[in-house]
Design a protein around this motif. Structure first.
Motif, short mmCIF file in Angstrom:
data_model
loop_
_atom_site.label_atom_id
_atom_site.label_comp_id
_atom_site.label_asym_id
_atom_site.label_seq_id
_atom_site.Cartn_x
_atom_site.Cartn_y
_atom_site.Cartn_z
N MET A 1 4.57 -14.76 -10.89
CA MET A 1 5.22 -14.17 -9.71
C MET A 1 5.79 -15.27 -8.82
SD MET A 1 2.86 -11.07 -8.29
CE MET A 1 2.41 -9.68 -9.31
N ASN A 2 6.92 -14.99 -8.17
CA ASN A 2 7.46 -15.96 -7.23
C ASN A 2 6.83 -15.77 -5.86
OD1 ASN A 2 8.90 -13.93 -5.75
ND2 ASN A 2 10.62 -14.07 -7.19
N ASP A 3 7.16 -16.65 -4.92
CA ASP A 3 6.52 -16.62 -3.60
C ASP A 3 6.82 -15.34 -2.83
OD1 ASP A 3 5.16 -19.40 -2.83
OD2 ASP A 3 6.85 -19.78 -4.16
N ALA A 4 8.04 -14.83 -2.97
CA ALA A 4 8.38 -13.58 -2.29
C ALA A 4 7.52 -12.43 -2.81
CB ALA A 4 9.86 -13.27 -2.47
N GLN A 5 7.35 -12.36 -4.11
CA GLN A 5 6.52 -11.32 -4.70
C GLN A 5 5.06 -11.46 -4.28
OE1 GLN A 5 7.69 -12.26 -8.70
NE2 GLN A 5 9.01 -10.45 -8.89
N LEU A 6 4.57 -12.68 -4.24
CA LEU A 6 3.18 -12.91 -3.80
C LEU A 6 2.99 -12.52 -2.35
CD1 LEU A 6 2.36 -16.34 -5.52
CD2 LEU A 6 1.69 -14.04 -6.27
N GLY A 7 4.02 -12.76 -1.51
CA GLY A 7 3.95 -12.35 -0.12
C GLY A 7 3.82 -10.85 0.02
N ILE A 8 4.64 -10.11 -0.73
CA ILE A 8 4.55 -8.65 -0.68
C ILE A 8 3.21 -8.17 -1.20
CG2 ILE A 8 5.59 -6.50 -1.50
CD1 ILE A 8 7.35 -8.19 0.42
N LEU A 9 2.76 -8.76 -2.31
CA LEU A 9 1.48 -8.35 -2.89
C LEU A 9 0.33 -8.59 -1.92
CD1 LEU A 9 -0.09 -7.26 -5.29
CD2 LEU A 9 -0.13 -9.57 -6.25
N SER A 10 0.38 -9.67 -1.18
CA SER A 10 -0.70 -9.95 -0.22
C SER A 10 -0.75 -8.87 0.86
CB SER A 10 -0.52 -11.33 0.41
OG SER A 10 0.59 -11.37 1.27
N LEU A 11 0.40 -8.40 1.33
CA LEU A 11 0.44 -7.34 2.33
C LEU A 11 -0.09 -6.02 1.76
CD1 LEU A 11 3.98 -8.03 3.86
CD2 LEU A 11 1.78 -8.61 4.88
N LEU A 12 0.28 -5.72 0.52
CA LEU A 12 -0.16 -4.48 -0.11
C LEU A 12 -1.66 -4.49 -0.40
CD1 LEU A 12 2.79 -3.93 -2.64
CD2 LEU A 12 2.41 -2.75 -0.46
N LEU A 13 -2.17 -5.62 -0.85
CA LEU A 13 -3.61 -5.71 -1.12
C LEU A 13 -4.42 -5.60 0.16
CD1 LEU A 13 -3.72 -8.53 -3.83
CD2 LEU A 13 -4.31 -6.12 -4.16
N GLU A 14 -3.92 -6.23 1.22
CA GLU A 14 -4.66 -6.19 2.49
C GLU A 14 -4.80 -4.76 3.01
OE1 GLU A 14 -5.55 -5.79 6.53
OE2 GLU A 14 -3.49 -5.48 5.83
N VAL A 15 -3.72 -4.00 3.03
CA VAL A 15 -3.80 -2.65 3.59
C VAL A 15 -4.54 -1.69 2.66
CG1 VAL A 15 -1.61 -1.71 2.68
CG2 VAL A 15 -2.50 -0.91 4.89
N SER A 16 -4.55 -2.00 1.36
CA SER A 16 -5.23 -1.12 0.40
C SER A 16 -6.74 -1.34 0.37
CB SER A 16 -4.65 -1.36 -1.00
OG SER A 16 -3.28 -1.07 -1.03
N VAL A 43 7.22 -3.47 1.45
CA VAL A 43 8.28 -3.44 0.44
C VAL A 43 9.64 -3.80 1.06
CG1 VAL A 43 9.54 -1.96 -1.18
CG2 VAL A 43 7.04 -1.82 -1.04
N SER A 44 9.86 -3.35 2.30
CA SER A 44 11.15 -3.63 2.96
C SER A 44 11.37 -5.12 3.19
CB SER A 44 11.20 -2.90 4.31
OG SER A 44 10.43 -3.56 5.31
N ALA A 45 10.31 -5.90 3.21
CA ALA A 45 10.42 -7.33 3.51
C ALA A 45 10.85 -8.17 2.32
CB ALA A 45 9.09 -7.86 4.04
N TYR A 46 10.89 -7.58 1.13
CA TYR A 46 11.15 -8.42 -0.05
C TYR A 46 12.45 -9.22 0.04
CZ TYR A 46 11.72 -10.28 -4.65
OH TYR A 46 11.91 -11.17 -5.68
N PRO A 47 13.60 -8.63 0.40
CA PRO A 47 14.82 -9.43 0.46
C PRO A 47 14.72 -10.60 1.45
CG PRO A 47 15.34 -7.10 0.55
CD PRO A 47 13.87 -7.21 0.73
#
Length: 272
Positions: A1-16, A43-47
């Motif tokens: 995964m690239n850094d942008a994907q890891l950033g999104i994943l961290s947000l999703l894991l935290e809220v879940s 998800v909106s933050a990915y770009p």
């Protein structure tokens, strides 16, 4: 995964993660802040995260863009603190040692971008003596004094763990990263490891969001309660702690932001 994907994943894991005392998770939410808001915002933050990763724009403008995209979808503040911490880090590809230099290179235009983002979503913040986000004259002062992000953050009080983290080398998040990796290695359960990390960080640091809403005494009480839960870490104890905070309307959102960064750093190190 690239850094942008890891950033999104961290947000999703935290809220879940559940239970996460006082904060939105997959089992409870607030009347004006829902679980799905966090999913949509992340998800909106990915770009924007991708722009950061490729050093397009600037730290300030990317932060503004992330907040605006989130607000347009959710209509409320969701990830102000988490974006503030993650965007400079993703800009530096996860190298915490590079963030200070990059913040020193920012301009007063970056500070104005942060101010504009604040005025759009109006998150609760601590009162400060200089360059208070809520003051009418702060924009004029930033322009006249050419205050960049680093110099603005330097004026933040020690209790503002989000602001201080950016200029102090992310030591709190790195500590949380180590705790998360160790706990996951021990238990093999990512949800449990993140819950434990959140409680650990809550036991170590006063939450500025709690201070701004409920006062210093309440923030200290929450920290002491977290220490007690950590001594006998069982989910039933965490749930009782959660129920108490929810009943009292206490929301340690800044510690949740630190937890997001701890997850991101652990993912960078190959957590999963």
């Amino acid at each position: 995964m690239n850094d942008a994907q890891l950033g999104i994943l961290s947000l999703l894991l935290e809220v879940s993660t559940n239970p996460k005392p006082g904060n939105v998770d997959r089992e409870h939410e607030f009347s004006n802040l829902k679980f799905e808001h966090f999913i949509l915002s992340a998800v909106s933050a990915y770009p924007v995260f991708e722009d950061c990763m490729n050093k397009r724009g600037s730290i300030g403008t990317n932060f503004f863009n992330a907040v605006v995209r989130s607000y347009e979808i959710c209509g409320t503040n969701v990830h102000f603190g988490a974006f503030f911490l993650l965007i400079p880090l993703i800009w530096c590809r996860g190298k915490v040692e590079d963030v200070e230099d990059e913040l020193r290179r920012t301009t007063h235009e970056d500070s104005l971008a942060v101010l504009s983002a604040f005025r759009i979503c109006k998150p609760r913040v601590m009162k400060v003596e200089e360059l208070d986000l809520r003051e009418d004259n702060v924009k004029k002062e930033i322009v006249e004094k050419k205050v960049n992000l680093y110099h603005w953050l330097e004026k933040s009080p020690k209790e503002n763990v989000v602001a201080r983290e950016l200029i102090e080398g992310y030591w709190r998040s790195l500590d949380g990263c180590a705790i998360l990796r160790n706990r996951y290695e021990q238990c093999g359960n990512l949800n449990e490891a993140i819950v434990y990390t959140y409680i650990y960080l809550l036991s170590k640091h006063l939450d500025p969001l709690v201070i701004s809403k409920h006062g210093l005494d309440t923030a200290q009480y929450v920290r002491e309660m977290a220490k007690e839960v950590l001594k006998d870490f069982r989910f039933e104890n965490v749930r009782r702690f959660d129920e108490e905070l929810v009943e009292k309307g206490i929301n340690p959102g800044s510690i949740a932001d630190l937890t997001c960064v701890a997850i991101y750093l652990a993912l960078k190190e190959g957590l999963i």
